[in-house]
Design an enzyme around this catalytic site. Sequence first.
Site, PDB file in Angstrom:
ATOM      1  CG  PHE A 155      -3.373  19.674  34.369  1.00 12.38           C
ATOM      2  CD1 PHE A 155      -3.442  18.289  34.486  1.00 12.38           C
ATOM      3  CD2 PHE A 155      -2.846  20.396  35.431  1.00 12.38           C
ATOM      4  CE1 PHE A 155      -2.995  17.641  35.632  1.00 12.38           C
ATOM      5  CE2 PHE A 155      -2.391  19.762  36.582  1.00 12.38           C
ATOM      6  CZ  PHE A 155      -2.465  18.381  36.672  1.00 12.38           C
ATOM      7  CB  VAL A 157      -6.026  16.970  29.076  1.00  8.53           C
ATOM      8  CG1 VAL A 157      -6.602  15.607  28.729  1.00  8.53           C
ATOM      9  CG2 VAL A 157      -4.992  16.847  30.189  1.00  8.53           C
ATOM     10  CG  HIS A 268     -13.960  34.012  40.087  1.00 10.78           C
ATOM     11  ND1 HIS A 268     -14.517  34.623  38.968  1.00 10.78           N
ATOM     12  CD2 HIS A 268     -13.914  32.690  39.788  1.00 10.78           C
ATOM     13  CE1 HIS A 268     -14.796  33.703  38.060  1.00 10.78           C
ATOM     14  NE2 HIS A 268     -14.433  32.528  38.526  1.00 10.78           N
ATOM     15  CD  GLU A 338     -13.701  28.400  40.696  1.00  7.42           C
ATOM     16  OE1 GLU A 338     -12.757  28.795  39.964  1.00  7.42           O
ATOM     17  OE2 GLU A 338     -14.901  28.682  40.467  1.00  7.42           O
ATOM     18  CE1 TYR A 382     -14.867  26.564  28.856  1.00  5.58           C
ATOM     19  CE2 TYR A 382     -16.948  27.758  28.993  1.00  5.58           C
ATOM     20  CZ  TYR A 382     -15.661  27.537  29.439  1.00  5.58           C
ATOM     21  OH  TYR A 382     -15.175  28.274  30.466  1.00  5.58           O
ATOM     22  CB  VAL A 385     -11.598  22.860  24.141  1.00  2.00           C
ATOM     23  CG1 VAL A 385     -10.878  23.797  23.199  1.00  2.00           C
ATOM     24  CG2 VAL A 385     -12.484  23.637  25.104  1.00  2.00           C
ATOM     25  NE  ARG A 386     -15.253  22.906  29.422  1.00  2.00           N
ATOM     26  CZ  ARG A 386     -15.826  23.654  30.364  1.00  2.00           C
ATOM     27  NH1 ARG A 386     -17.156  23.713  30.440  1.00  2.00           N
ATOM     28  NH2 ARG A 386     -15.102  24.330  31.233  1.00  2.00           N
TER      29      ARG A 386
END
Length: 387
Positions: A155, A157, A268, A338, A382, A385-386
């Site tokens: 993804f 976006v 993880h 998650e 972040y 991109v956020r």
Amino acid sequence: MQNLKGSALCEFLSWCCVNRRIGSCLQVKQSRKIRQSFLPCKSVSHALPHSHHPRAKKRLLWRLFLSAFGLLGLYHYWFKIFRLFEVFIPMGICPMAIMPLLKDNFTGVLRHWARPEVLTCTSWGAPIIWDETFDPHVAEREARRQNLTIGLTVFAVGRYLEKYLEHFLVSAEQYFMVGQNVVYYVFTDRPEAVPHVALGQGRLLRVKPVRREKRWQDVSMARMLTLHEALGGQLGREADYVFCLDVDQYFSGNFGPEVLADLVAQLHAWHFRWPRWMLPYERDKRSAAALSLSEGDFYYHAAVFGGSVAALLKLTAHCATGQQLDREHGIEARWHDESHLNKFFWLSKPTKLLSPEFCWAEEIGWRPEIHHPRLIWAPKEYALVRT
């Protein structure tokens, strides 16, 4: 004259005590004549306690300040300090009785003896794939013999597209399922902005439009429903196995058919050594993703999971349903999709686990058990991109 001497002596003794000249005071007091002259002096008896009072306050304030500063530093750096010592947390050893049983259609017989310092199997008999425990040539030959097609979904976006997608696809062409039939599925809100990447023989790229959500959390959680619909459609018809990856990472080593299985989970990188009670599962009992303190096996990373189409249809249906139930109750799981993924893997055990070598974060630093990372987290920006 005697009074003058006594007055002068009192002043001298007061000066000695105030300036912490205790030795001088005692020497003076040892003189018999001085002691006789000292008797009329009442102020000296109070000089020492009064002189110590402000200094004691200062010492107490300094101790409080240093203690607060130390606690603040411990709070701020405790995670890094813990990281220095977590290498001493034992990972466990694969039981001898299980070792001969750990074999699948791609990796062949696993070489557990090659990695005695790490855990190479689970309590339910699933292999944990580490570097040097498998023969990559056996896996490649078997995948070609079966004439498989492997799907890779991602993804991209919003600003994730221009920041990460091209590097992700270029590195995938270099390292992901080399020599195999591969179909990329890029889900994006801007299909026209998807970069052109030269593809090898037997490799396709399909762009699927999706709606851009208001919050990045919603983008993350919406992907399970989107994947479920794709797996029930064209993607499910043309792929035998599918891997679902986050876009903000890139391949750095061969990621081949040794990872294929019916249901694949990724350990993880930040939590693979932690005891169960420390793992960041969802603990809110109202959430469909909730696990109690006695539940859970490992903590799995939603940045990488995969398997057969049938198995992934069940996984994505479970996660999408759980998220919908949480929304109806006004709840949002701590780590979004998650958290629901970890709940699913607790209920439906994965048939193969990938070691942190298959998805590593370089900011963790050097670890002796990480030999050859195959997938690396890209730097997280972040703030960019956020927004």
